[in-house]
Design an enzyme around this catalytic site. Structure first.
Site, PDB file in Angstrom:
ATOM      1  N   ASP A   1      -9.084   6.192   8.864  1.00 41.20           N
ATOM      2  CA  ASP A   1     -10.147   5.163   8.488  1.00 41.20           C
ATOM      3  C   ASP A   1     -10.261   4.649   9.228  1.00 41.20           C
ATOM      4  O   ASP A   1     -10.893   3.540   9.041  1.00 41.20           O
ATOM      5  CB  ASP A   1      -9.501   4.672   7.244  1.00 41.20           C
ATOM      6  CG  ASP A   1     -10.833   3.748   6.430  1.00 41.20           C
ATOM      7  OD1 ASP A   1     -11.659   4.453   7.014  1.00 41.20           O
ATOM      8  OD2 ASP A   1     -10.080   2.883   5.667  1.00 41.20           O
TER       9      ASP A   1
ATOM     10  N   ILE B   1       1.105  -0.826   0.189  1.00 45.09           N
ATOM     11  CA  ILE B   1       0.053  -0.164   0.345  1.00 45.09           C
ATOM     12  C   ILE B   1       0.797   1.363   0.191  1.00 45.09           C
ATOM     13  O   ILE B   1       0.964   2.628  -0.885  1.00 45.09           O
ATOM     14  CB  ILE B   1      -1.019  -0.085   1.115  1.00 45.09           C
ATOM     15  CG1 ILE B   1      -1.731  -0.976   0.969  1.00 45.09           C
ATOM     16  CG2 ILE B   1      -1.552   1.493   1.459  1.00 45.09           C
ATOM     17  CD1 ILE B   1      -3.213  -1.656   2.228  1.00 45.09           C
TER      18      ILE B   1
ATOM     19  N   ARG C   1      -3.976   1.090  10.999  1.00 45.62           N
ATOM     20  CA  ARG C   1      -4.274   0.721  12.089  1.00 45.62           C
ATOM     21  C   ARG C   1      -4.924   1.656  12.675  1.00 45.62           C
ATOM     22  O   ARG C   1      -3.825   2.235  13.260  1.00 45.62           O
ATOM     23  CB  ARG C   1      -4.058  -0.937  12.524  1.00 45.62           C
ATOM     24  CG  ARG C   1      -4.061  -2.121  11.973  1.00 45.62           C
ATOM     25  CD  ARG C   1      -5.144  -3.214  11.785  1.00 45.62           C
ATOM     26  NE  ARG C   1      -5.478  -3.519  11.135  1.00 45.62           N
ATOM     27  CZ  ARG C   1      -6.078  -3.666   9.738  1.00 45.62           C
ATOM     28  NH1 ARG C   1      -6.344  -2.760   8.896  1.00 45.62           N
ATOM     29  NH2 ARG C   1      -5.807  -5.451   9.833  1.00 45.62           N
TER      30      ARG C   1
ATOM     31  N   ASP D   1      11.103   3.010   7.042  1.00 44.12           N
ATOM     32  CA  ASP D   1      10.758   1.341   6.381  1.00 44.12           C
ATOM     33  C   ASP D   1      11.727  -0.028   7.241  1.00 44.12           C
ATOM     34  O   ASP D   1      12.760   0.567   6.585  1.00 44.12           O
ATOM     35  CB  ASP D   1      10.054   0.885   5.514  1.00 44.12           C
ATOM     36  CG  ASP D   1      10.153  -0.578   5.569  1.00 44.12           C
ATOM     37  OD1 ASP D   1      10.337  -1.339   6.527  1.00 44.12           O
ATOM     38  OD2 ASP D   1       8.676  -1.017   4.947  1.00 44.12           O
TER      39      ASP D   1
ATOM     40  N   PRO E   1       1.729  -2.373   9.471  1.00 48.06           N
ATOM     41  CA  PRO E   1       1.099  -3.215  10.133  1.00 48.06           C
ATOM     42  C   PRO E   1       0.902  -2.662  11.721  1.00 48.06           C
ATOM     43  O   PRO E   1       1.954  -2.138  12.070  1.00 48.06           O
ATOM     44  CB  PRO E   1       1.411  -4.559   9.244  1.00 48.06           C
ATOM     45  CG  PRO E   1       2.881  -4.377   9.429  1.00 48.06           C
ATOM     46  CD  PRO E   1       3.313  -2.989   8.879  1.00 48.06           C
TER      47      PRO E   1
ATOM     48  N   GLU F   1     -12.780   1.127  17.705  1.00 45.50           N
ATOM     49  CA  GLU F   1     -13.704   0.917  16.448  1.00 45.50           C
ATOM     50  C   GLU F   1     -14.225  -0.305  16.355  1.00 45.50           C
ATOM     51  O   GLU F   1     -14.557  -0.399  16.082  1.00 45.50           O
ATOM     52  CB  GLU F   1     -12.397   1.194  15.248  1.00 45.50           C
ATOM     53  CG  GLU F   1     -12.116  -0.418  14.346  1.00 45.50           C
ATOM     54  CD  GLU F   1     -11.243  -0.105  13.554  1.00 45.50           C
ATOM     55  OE1 GLU F   1     -10.780   1.373  13.116  1.00 45.50           O
ATOM     56  OE2 GLU F   1     -11.432  -1.287  12.889  1.00 45.50           O
TER      57      GLU F   1
ATOM     58  N   HIS G   1     -13.181   2.563   8.266  1.00 40.23           N
ATOM     59  CA  HIS G   1     -12.549   1.106   8.256  1.00 40.23           C
ATOM     60  C   HIS G   1     -12.996   0.570   6.829  1.00 40.23           C
ATOM     61  O   HIS G   1     -13.203  -0.202   6.273  1.00 40.23           O
ATOM     62  CB  HIS G   1     -12.180   0.937   9.061  1.00 40.23           C
ATOM     63  CG  HIS G   1     -10.960  -0.249   9.335  1.00 40.23           C
ATOM     64  ND1 HIS G   1     -10.400  -1.275   9.794  1.00 40.23           N
ATOM     65  CD2 HIS G   1     -10.508  -1.141   7.579  1.00 40.23           C
ATOM     66  CE1 HIS G   1      -9.496  -1.689   9.840  1.00 40.23           C
ATOM     67  NE2 HIS G   1      -9.409  -1.289   8.588  1.00 40.23           N
TER      68      HIS G   1
HETATM   69  P1  NAD Z   1       2.980  -4.711   3.341  1.00 36.08           P
HETATM   70  O1  NAD Z   1       3.012  -6.163   4.522  1.00 36.08           O
HETATM   71  O2  NAD Z   1       3.291  -5.212   1.915  1.00 36.08           O
HETATM   72  O3  NAD Z   1       3.323  -3.933   4.111  1.00 36.08           O
HETATM   73  C1  NAD Z   1       3.905  -3.291   4.827  1.00 36.08           C
HETATM   74  C2  NAD Z   1       5.359  -2.642   5.437  1.00 36.08           C
HETATM   75  O4  NAD Z   1       5.439  -2.101   7.138  1.00 36.08           O
HETATM   76  C3  NAD Z   1       6.463  -3.681   4.974  1.00 36.08           C
HETATM   77  O5  NAD Z   1       7.460  -3.190   3.936  1.00 36.08           O
HETATM   78  C4  NAD Z   1       7.164  -3.402   6.440  1.00 36.08           C
HETATM   79  O6  NAD Z   1       8.737  -3.544   6.493  1.00 36.08           O
HETATM   80  C5  NAD Z   1       6.328  -2.193   6.647  1.00 36.08           C
HETATM   81  N1  NAD Z   1       6.735  -1.993   8.131  1.00 36.08           N
HETATM   82  C6  NAD Z   1       7.407  -3.131   9.613  1.00 36.08           C
HETATM   83  N2  NAD Z   1       7.272  -2.683  10.515  1.00 36.08           N
HETATM   84  C7  NAD Z   1       6.917  -1.534   9.967  1.00 36.08           C
HETATM   85  C8  NAD Z   1       8.458  -0.359  11.366  1.00 36.08           C
HETATM   86  N3  NAD Z   1       8.234  -0.554  12.720  1.00 36.08           N
HETATM   87  N4  NAD Z   1       7.795   0.770  10.699  1.00 36.08           N
HETATM   88  C9  NAD Z   1       7.786   1.002   9.338  1.00 36.08           C
HETATM   89  N5  NAD Z   1       7.545   0.057   8.674  1.00 36.08           N
HETATM   90  C10 NAD Z   1       7.603  -1.096   9.353  1.00 36.08           C
HETATM   91  O7  NAD Z   1       1.413  -4.351   3.797  1.00 36.08           O
HETATM   92  P2  NAD Z   1       0.444  -3.268   2.728  1.00 36.08           P
HETATM   93  O8  NAD Z   1      -0.327  -4.666   2.304  1.00 36.08           O
HETATM   94  O9  NAD Z   1       0.903  -2.603   2.596  1.00 36.08           O
HETATM   95  O10 NAD Z   1      -1.329  -2.545   3.954  1.00 36.08           O
HETATM   96  C11 NAD Z   1      -0.288  -2.186   5.393  1.00 36.08           C
HETATM   97  C12 NAD Z   1      -1.517  -1.979   6.138  1.00 36.08           C
HETATM   98  O11 NAD Z   1      -2.799  -1.337   5.486  1.00 36.08           O
HETATM   99  C13 NAD Z   1      -2.332  -3.925   7.121  1.00 36.08           C
HETATM  100  O12 NAD Z   1      -1.081  -4.203   7.982  1.00 36.08           O
HETATM  101  C14 NAD Z   1      -3.339  -3.592   7.769  1.00 36.08           C
HETATM  102  O13 NAD Z   1      -3.314  -2.980   8.451  1.00 36.08           O
HETATM  103  C15 NAD Z   1      -3.301  -2.282   6.851  1.00 36.08           C
HETATM  104  N6  NAD Z   1      -4.762  -2.285   5.484  1.00 36.08           N
HETATM  105  C16 NAD Z   1      -6.217  -1.523   5.884  1.00 36.08           C
HETATM  106  C17 NAD Z   1      -6.851  -1.350   5.065  1.00 36.08           C
HETATM  107  C18 NAD Z   1      -7.439  -0.833   4.776  1.00 36.08           C
HETATM  108  O14 NAD Z   1      -9.258  -0.206   4.283  1.00 36.08           O
HETATM  109  N7  NAD Z   1      -8.074   0.595   5.645  1.00 36.08           N
HETATM  110  C19 NAD Z   1      -6.510  -2.385   4.370  1.00 36.08           C
HETATM  111  C20 NAD Z   1      -5.771  -3.341   3.971  1.00 36.08           C
HETATM  112  C21 NAD Z   1      -4.843  -2.876   4.776  1.00 36.08           C
END
Ligand code: NAD
Length: 329
Positions: A255, A155, A231, A174, A203, A260, A292
């Site tokens: 969001d 994302i 989150r 990251d 995450p 929530e 959300h």
């Molecule tokens: P992803 O696993 O592809 O990417 C997460 C990134 O965060 C990775 O590159 C990881 O290295 C990095 N990370 C881990 N620990 C970290 C830290 N301490 N500091 C900074 N970065 C760190 O996940 P994604 O698909 O990009 O999703 C990200 C988050 O979005 C999900 O975990 C979920 O909580 C949220 N999400 C929200 C919705 C929504 O509807 N609002 C939908 C899907 C996902």
């Protein structure tokens, strides 16, 4: 395979019903959220299908094991709401949908940013009332400003592509930098310090809980924009409110929210709101809260159903579980 499907909303049935029929999977749809009280509904089922505000703790997972449940199917990417260790100890597979449409969430994060910046939500209310004044709606050009992206996974990368399109500079943090992205990584402190817009895409883990709190808010520029589509617990809400009261933020788009569960996705319009923080947050004119729904596009919802049912099939047929969440601690 029989699946107990918790927290069912009408839109869940659109893709899950026909796709499960095609695969010969029997789904029992329950409107109730998954909780201590509703666990017995899964009796006789092989798997549970749950969403972001359902939870499964150690005791509940023990109960599921006794009922003969072999899989927990998360129809979302995050898995912070399930005790993964307890599941592993009880021999229950946990599977998720790691990626369905990163663009859906990134595009929604952008919508939040543009809305709080240019006040389109408030303009809509005014013009409907034939109040054509634009007082108080002055925004900021995004072009040439710096966006701080926390978490450059799927994302985060989609968000970077969009923000670059606006002509923004990108700075990112990251713990696992992706050098192929051609962006500048920095320490998290510097990202907070140097950004005009901060957008959270990591995450929720013990390390990222309250990544935005009084100390880190203090580092931020005055007039910063904060967007959280990841989150709720990434942000310490009390400190965010304090920052808003001190006019630290030009705009905040949320969001997700730490409390929530039981509120988001429900119609509570006739209830007395007893969550003081949520009530307070919704009084700020520069805060936009959504329920959300970053994931909520046709493409994403279809992909969620497809992958969840593929996961169920893989468990049923003893195939490789490529979307299994493993206990790594
Ligand atoms: P992803 O696993 O592809 O990417 C997460 C990134 O965060 C990775 O590159 C990881 O290295 C990095 N990370 C881990 N620990 C970290 C830290 N301490 N500091 C900074 N970065 C760190 O996940 P994604 O698909 O990009 O999703 C990200 C988050 O979005 C999900 O975990 C979920 O909580 C949220 N999400 C929200 C919705 C929504 O509807 N609002 C939908 C899907 C996902």
């Amino acid at each position: 395979m029989k699946i107990a499907f918790y927290s069912t909303k009408p839109y869940d049935r659109i893709y899950f019903e026909p796709m499960s029929r095609e695969r010969g999977i029997e789904i029992h749809f329950f409107e109730a959220a998954c909780s201590v009280e509703t666990i017995p509904l899964a009796n006789g089922c092989d798997a549970l299908c749950i969403f972001v505000n359902d939870y499964l703790n150690e005791a509940m997972i023990g109960q599921l094991a006794q009922m003969g449940v072999t899989a927990i199917l998360l129809r979302c990417a995050g898995f912070n709401n399930v005790d993964i260790r307890a599941a592993a100890q009880n021999g229950i597979h946990v599977l998720r949908v790691p990626s369905y449409s990163p663009e859906a969430v990134a595009e929604f994060a952008t919508a939040l940013l543009l809305t709080v910046n240019r006040h389109t939500h408030r303009a809509f209310m005014r013009t409907r009332d034939f109040n054509m004044s634009i007082n108080g709606f002055m925004g900021t050009d995004l072009h040439g400003k710096t966006a701080g992206v926390i978490g450059t996974g799927r994302i985060g990368q989609a968000m970077i592509r969009i923000l670059k399109g606006f002509g923004m500079e990108i700075t990112a943090y990251d713990p696992y930098p992706n050098e192929s992205l051609g962006i500048t990584y920095d320490t998290i402190e510097n990202v907070f310090r140097n950004s005009d817009v901060i957008t959270l895409h990591c995450p929720l883990t013990p390390e990222t809980k309250h990544i935005v709190q009084a100390k880190t808010i203090e580092l931020m520029k005055d007039g910063v924009y904060l967007i959280n589509t990841s989150r709720g617990d990434l942000v310490r809400t009390e400190d965010l409110i304090e920052g808003l009261l001190h006019k630290k933020f030009a705009g905040v788009g949320l969001d997700v929210y730490d409390e929530e569960g039981g509120v988001f996705y429900e119609d509570r319009s006739n209830d007395i709101i007893d969550d003081e923080n949520l009530a307070r947050l919704s009084t700020f004119p520069n805060v936009l809260i959504t329920s959300h729904m970053g994931f909520f596009t046709k493409e994403a919802v279809r992909a969620i159903a497809e992958v969840t049912l593929e996961n169920a099939d893989a468990v049923q047929k003893g195939l490789e579980l490529k979307n299994e969440v493993l206990d790594t601690n």
